[in-house]
Design a protein around this motif. Structure first.
Motif: not given
Lengths: 140, 140
Positions: A86-89, B82-85
């Motif tokens: 989940s990034f969403g940049n 925020i990035n989640l991976a």
């Protein structure tokens, strides 16, 4: 436009989606990526930026769908690995990528956002099989 | 070596970690990345490959820690995103990346695994402030 939509957000106002499952909270779409058969996205139906902008019960509800997609894709495709992100940049509207990965795919063992490592094996999958597995896993 | 360890797995048998928080289930470490101050990883203490190899209650337990890290990093650093991976293509032992992103960082708006877009602003953060926020958020 959906409820709580944000002008110009492509995930608030999306038309050309291949929807595998949905409820009033979120939707699961199949991504049309020739290198990544079975690549799905879980998209919240509201314009929310971060997971911690949701309360804990809504975070759990969204992750329950993400993990159901993981389970459905594993059942149908038997990938070597699942990638979740989940990034969403670029589009700051909560959405999760669920990507079945294979040792002979275009970027393995890199992320699909990294350097390609080969041409990549062509794979097919059954959208109906994934949709049916999802429906079963998310029933009740 | 930890319980349920797998020979040769660097996350089963890791020595040089800067641990911000841990319990018997998982640990949170600060990643030493000069481009990404505040970059944390949440690492399961057992050698498990996929989220859906855990039962639902353990998945929730791990995500509760991931989201606490997100909340702590947001509180301390106020990132733009925020990035989640969770990938595990190279090391198939469950771990989550939690990365504070800024519009002037090295890869924005790409993922940190994508093409760099600039030299990237140098940032500092306080490991003590993140650790204290985490401790508070995960208390009880």
């Amino acid at each position: 436009m959906r409820e709580s939509s944000f002008a110009g957000c492509e995930l608030c106002d999306s038309a050309d989606e291949d929807t595998l499952w949905h409820d009033d909270f979120c939707r699961v779409i199949l991504v049309a990526d020739p290198d990544y058969a079975g690549y799905c996205r879980v998209i919240l139906n509201r314009h929310v930026r971060e997971m911690t902008d949701l309360d804990a019960s809504r975070r759990e509800r969204l992750m329950r769908v993400v993990f159901a997609v993981e389970a459905a894709v594993r059942r149908v495709m038997r990938p070597d690995k699942i990638n979740l992100a989940s990034f969403g940049n670029m589009v700051p509207h909560l959405h999760w990528h669920v990507i079945p990965r294979f040792a002979d795919d275009r970027h393995f063992p890199n992320s699909i956002w990294g350097e390609p490592t080969r041409a990549g094996a062509v794979r097919n999958t059954s959208r109906e099989a994934i949709a049916a597995a999802l429906k079963e896993l998310l029933a009740g």
